[in-house]
Design an enzyme around this catalytic site. Structure first.
Site, PDB file in Angstrom:
ATOM      1  N   LEU A  13       0.949  -1.133  -0.025  1.00 49.22           N
ATOM      2  CA  LEU A  13       0.168   0.181   0.163  1.00 49.22           C
ATOM      3  C   LEU A  13       0.587   1.418  -0.352  1.00 49.22           C
ATOM      4  O   LEU A  13       1.804   1.635   0.908  1.00 49.22           O
ATOM      5  CB  LEU A  13      -0.876   0.349   1.383  1.00 49.22           C
ATOM      6  N   ALA A  15      -0.183   4.772  -1.498  1.00 52.17           N
ATOM      7  CA  ALA A  15      -1.145   5.462  -2.162  1.00 52.17           C
ATOM      8  C   ALA A  15      -0.876   7.117  -1.733  1.00 52.17           C
ATOM      9  O   ALA A  15      -1.778   7.936  -2.284  1.00 52.17           O
ATOM     10  CB  ALA A  15      -2.429   4.818  -2.628  1.00 52.17           C
ATOM     11  N   ARG A  20       2.592  14.801   6.545  1.00 52.39           N
ATOM     12  CA  ARG A  20       3.608  15.059   7.847  1.00 52.39           C
ATOM     13  C   ARG A  20       5.079  14.781   7.325  1.00 52.39           C
ATOM     14  O   ARG A  20       5.789  15.685   8.096  1.00 52.39           O
ATOM     15  CB  ARG A  20       2.987  14.297   8.947  1.00 52.39           C
ATOM     16  N   LYS A  27       5.993  10.484   0.168  1.00 49.01           N
ATOM     17  CA  LYS A  27       6.671   9.137   1.344  1.00 49.01           C
ATOM     18  C   LYS A  27       7.001   8.092   1.304  1.00 49.01           C
ATOM     19  O   LYS A  27       8.510   8.324   1.255  1.00 49.01           O
ATOM     20  CB  LYS A  27       5.303   9.405   2.673  1.00 49.01           C
ATOM     21  N   ASP A 110       5.749   1.570   3.471  1.00 48.63           N
ATOM     22  CA  ASP A 110       6.842   2.692   4.288  1.00 48.63           C
ATOM     23  C   ASP A 110       7.323   1.739   5.856  1.00 48.63           C
ATOM     24  O   ASP A 110       7.913   2.837   6.689  1.00 48.63           O
ATOM     25  CB  ASP A 110       5.850   3.854   4.687  1.00 48.63           C
ATOM     26  N   ASN A 177      -0.464  -4.134  15.511  1.00 49.54           N
ATOM     27  CA  ASN A 177      -1.037  -4.125  14.189  1.00 49.54           C
ATOM     28  C   ASN A 177      -0.131  -3.751  13.803  1.00 49.54           C
ATOM     29  O   ASN A 177      -0.049  -2.080  13.347  1.00 49.54           O
ATOM     30  CB  ASN A 177      -1.553  -3.620  13.739  1.00 49.54           C
ATOM     31  N   TYR A 373      45.355  17.599 -12.286  1.00 53.54           N
ATOM     32  CA  TYR A 373      44.225  17.514 -12.542  1.00 53.54           C
ATOM     33  C   TYR A 373      44.270  16.320 -13.609  1.00 53.54           C
ATOM     34  O   TYR A 373      45.499  17.491 -15.094  1.00 53.54           O
ATOM     35  CB  TYR A 373      43.756  18.713 -13.365  1.00 53.54           C
TER      36      TYR A 373
HETATM   37  C1  UD1 Z   1      -2.783   1.231   9.560  1.00 48.92           C
HETATM   38  C2  UD1 Z   1      -3.579   0.416  10.173  1.00 48.92           C
HETATM   39  C3  UD1 Z   1      -3.437   0.003  11.416  1.00 48.92           C
HETATM   40  C4  UD1 Z   1      -1.843  -0.317  12.052  1.00 48.92           C
HETATM   41  C5  UD1 Z   1      -0.736   1.070  11.165  1.00 48.92           C
HETATM   42  C6  UD1 Z   1       0.436   0.388  11.019  1.00 48.92           C
HETATM   43  C7  UD1 Z   1      -5.427   0.807   8.672  1.00 48.92           C
HETATM   44  C8  UD1 Z   1      -7.809   0.643   9.305  1.00 48.92           C
HETATM   45  N1  UD1 Z   1      -4.822   0.330  10.009  1.00 48.92           N
HETATM   46  O1  UD1 Z   1      -3.456   2.658  10.027  1.00 48.92           O
HETATM   47  O2  UD1 Z   1      -4.123  -1.070  12.489  1.00 48.92           O
HETATM   48  O3  UD1 Z   1      -1.507  -0.111  13.451  1.00 48.92           O
HETATM   49  O4  UD1 Z   1      -1.462   1.011  10.024  1.00 48.92           O
HETATM   50  O5  UD1 Z   1       1.343   1.350  10.654  1.00 48.92           O
HETATM   51  O6  UD1 Z   1      -5.614  -0.308   8.173  1.00 48.92           O
HETATM   52  N2  UD1 Z   1      -3.148   3.541   1.794  1.00 48.92           N
HETATM   53  C9  UD1 Z   1      -3.695   4.154   1.210  1.00 48.92           C
HETATM   54  N3  UD1 Z   1      -5.473   4.251   0.929  1.00 48.92           N
HETATM   55  C10 UD1 Z   1      -5.589   4.244   1.695  1.00 48.92           C
HETATM   56  C11 UD1 Z   1      -4.679   4.146   2.973  1.00 48.92           C
HETATM   57  C12 UD1 Z   1      -4.466   3.943   3.101  1.00 48.92           C
HETATM   58  O7  UD1 Z   1      -2.589   2.945  -0.189  1.00 48.92           O
HETATM   59  O8  UD1 Z   1      -6.436   4.525   1.166  1.00 48.92           O
HETATM   60  C13 UD1 Z   1      -1.535   3.267   2.558  1.00 48.92           C
HETATM   61  C14 UD1 Z   1      -0.829   4.585   3.658  1.00 48.92           C
HETATM   62  O9  UD1 Z   1      -0.058   5.387   2.199  1.00 48.92           O
HETATM   63  C15 UD1 Z   1      -0.186   3.544   3.535  1.00 48.92           C
HETATM   64  C16 UD1 Z   1      -0.709   2.464   4.667  1.00 48.92           C
HETATM   65  O10 UD1 Z   1      -1.761   2.714   3.625  1.00 48.92           O
HETATM   66  O11 UD1 Z   1       0.991   2.923   2.776  1.00 48.92           O
HETATM   67  C17 UD1 Z   1      -1.060   2.808   5.917  1.00 48.92           C
HETATM   68  O12 UD1 Z   1      -2.190   3.621   5.567  1.00 48.92           O
HETATM   69  P1  UD1 Z   1      -1.904   4.735   6.976  1.00 48.92           P
HETATM   70  O13 UD1 Z   1      -3.957   5.501   7.006  1.00 48.92           O
HETATM   71  O14 UD1 Z   1      -1.323   5.082   7.732  1.00 48.92           O
HETATM   72  O15 UD1 Z   1      -3.001   3.527   7.790  1.00 48.92           O
HETATM   73  P2  UD1 Z   1      -2.905   3.427   9.579  1.00 48.92           P
HETATM   74  O16 UD1 Z   1      -4.026   4.923  10.309  1.00 48.92           O
HETATM   75  O17 UD1 Z   1      -1.535   4.422  10.119  1.00 48.92           O
HETATM   76 CA    CA Z   2       0.305   4.634   9.242  1.00 52.21          CA
END
Ligand code: UD1
Ligand code: CA
Length: 501
Positions: A13, A15, A20, A27, A110, A177, A373
């Site tokens: 994932l 996207a 931040r 990122k 990440d 998680n 050089y």
């Molecule tokens: C998510 C988990 C959380 C976990 C955490 C670990 C969910 C709902 N929660 O939370 O339980 O502890 O990761 O880091 O899954 N992304 C997409 N598309 C989206 C949303 C997110 O590609 O629509 C990608 C983000 O770019 C990122 C990753 O998914 O790489 C995680 O998304 P993020 O929004 O950071 O989830 P967290 O709230 O951190």
């Molecule tokens: Ca996150």
């Protein structure tokens, strides 16, 4: 044919924007130890040899997608137009693939410290237990913001609750998680269709798939990461620096365990593809980047940066900067040298202090010790280039080559006006501007003959300390002693001499 632990797919994932980071760069493209965040995740996942490797892109999708394919040409990208949640993102990925039968690994883009070993353990544990889903968990120093693993009194995983949706009691759960999972492909697809947006963010949470599987009586389990740091994600540049330092520690530790001495590990930075041999010594403030290789017994540093450079056995490189250079066995470089692309030093060659080289081959035992050089040149064996010389390779339009033979001795401050060749055993006189080839064994003198204009200082710079010193020296030489009013020597006017300065 395929090993049983081979995943049907890995979905990464990536996207999100990563607000931040406060960056124009997405990122997951930020770099540590020679690779992007997502590049590290792709490398760890790629070694599982999944049938499909999918990267979900959204923010700056062309850039992230192109980068992903560059990292692994087998990768495909899936576009998630709007960030509607991690569950939605995985649905977008599966839409790009045939129906999946077998384990599907889902990772965040990440988490650069994740290792292939941990992923392998996650997948094989999942398959051995016959789980519908297995989540990688950890207990981290600060779980704020992360999803918590809710277990029943028997310790079985029930569901995952997001921090923002959790009760005060659930927030005391230390097990988080990691956002890394392996699912059975069929179950995953079925449950993604049942996700709702009934949560604080109004998003489709991938985490809810686990709760749904449990409700339907499917086996769901957790594997605790062997080292919680493998699960750490990156949200801002402070965390990025922290992750980079951890990765550096890991890479330096591998080098030391393989027999390299690293005097000050905290001041040394290695990229992931760097290789060090046995009994290598790395002094403080050294950066080894790209595909740099340091062979056995070589010594590097202090204060040295080597990029895509090979250092041969027993060579020494001190306070130098080298890019795409090859430093031969027992060669010496520095202190204060700059080796640019195409610099090739043979065995026991020397590039000394304030020397810059580019596209230059320096033969066995040949030396370029000081202030020089060397650009676009070939130097034979056992030759010596005098201090303060320039290989004048550029006429403002084109670059030309200089060839120096073996056992040549070129004088200090020689200008080699390329294209030019100096033969074996030839000499050049100090201060020469060499515009024509020098035959083997010849001495080339290419400078104007010196003439001394007697008495010039006393006549033209009267009253200066130099003139007084000159007068004193003249009297002493002529046996006059220090009589005040002796006459300056007769004027021999030299046209133009008066304007010298
Ligand atoms: C998510 C988990 C959380 C976990 C955490 C670990 C969910 C709902 N929660 O939370 O339980 O502890 O990761 O880091 O899954 N992304 C997409 N598309 C989206 C949303 C997110 O590609 O629509 C990608 C983000 O770019 C990122 C990753 O998914 O790489 C995680 O998304 P993020 O929004 O950071 O989830 P967290 O709230 O951190
Ligand atoms: Ca996150």
């Amino acid at each position: 044919m395929t090993s049983p632990a081979r995943p049907a797919a890995v979905v990464i994932l990536a996207a999100g924007e990563g607000t931040r980071m406060k960056s124009d760069t997405p990122k997951v493209l930020h770099e540590l130890c020679g690779r992007s965040l997502v590049g590290h995740v792709m490398a760890a996942a790629g070694r599982l040899d999944p049938a499909h490797l999918v990267v979900v892109v959204g923010f700056q999708r062309e850039r992230v997608g192109a980068h992903a394919v560059e990292q692994n040409p087998r990768a495909v990208t899936a576009v998630q137009d709007q960030q509607l949640g991690t569950g939605h993102a995985v649905r977008c990925a599966l839409a790009e693939l045939p129906a999946l039968d077998g384990p599907v690994v889902v990772l965040n883009g990440d988490t650069p410290l994740l290792t292939t070993e941990t992923l392998q353990a996650l997948v094989s544990g999942h398959l051995e237990a016959g789980n519908a889903a297995t989540v990688l968990t950890a207990s981290v120093p600060d779980p704020t913001g992360l999803g918590r693993i809710v277990r029943d009194p028997e310790g079985r995983v029930r569901r995952i609750v997001e921090h923002r949706d959790a009760t005060a009691e659930e927030r005391t759960i230390a097990e988080i998680n990691s956002g890394m999972y392996v699912f059975d492909g069929k179950h995953l697809a079925a449950m993604l269709d049942r996700l709702t947006t009934d949560n604080d963010q109004g998003q489709e949470y991938l985490t809810d798939v686990l709760g749904l599987l449990v409700e339907d009586g499917h086996p769901v389990a957790a594997m605790v990461a062997p080292d919680y740091r493998e699960t750490l994600g990156c949200n801002d540049r402070v965390e990025l620096a922290g992750l980079r330092a951890l990765l550096r520690d890991r890479l330096v530790t591998v080098a030391m365990r393989a027999g390299a001495t690293v005097v000050d590990p905290a001041s040394v930075w290695f990229d992931v593809d760097v290789r060090l041999g046995r009994d290598v010594v790395v002094h403080p403030n050294v950066q080894l980047r790209g595909a740099t290789v340091i062979e056995d017994r070589a010594e590097v540093g202090p204060d040295t940066t080597l990029i895509d450079t090979r250092v041969g056995e027993g060579a020494s490189v001190v306070r130098a900067h080298a890019v795409q250079a090859e430093i031969g066995p027992d060669a010496t470089v520095g202190p204060y040298a700059y080796l640019r692309p195409g610099s090739v030093l043979a065995r026991k060659a020397k590039v000394g202090t304030y020397v810059e080289t580019k596209n230059a081959t320096i033969g066995e035992g040949s030396k370029v010790p000081h202030l020089t050089y060397v650009g676009d040149a070939t130097i034979g064996e056992q030759s010596n280039i005098g201090a303060s010389s320039v290989f004048v390779n550029y006429d403002g339009v084109k670059k030309y080559h200089t060839t120096i033979g073996s056992h040549a001795r070129t004088g200090s401050d020689t200008m080699f006006i390329a294209p030019v060749t100096v033969g074996d055993g030839a000499y050049t006189a100090a201060g020469s501007v060499i515009t024509e080839d020098v035959p083997a064994g010849a001495m080339a003198v290419a400078r104007s003959r010196q003439r001394n204009i007697d008495g010039w200082v006393e006549r033209r710079r009267p009253g200066t300390p130099a003139a007084e010193a000159a007068a004193t020296a003249r009297r002493v030489a002529s046996g006059e002693g220090t009589v005040e009013e002796s006459n300056p020597p007769a004027a021999t006017e030299i046209p133009g001499a008066g304007s010298d300065h």
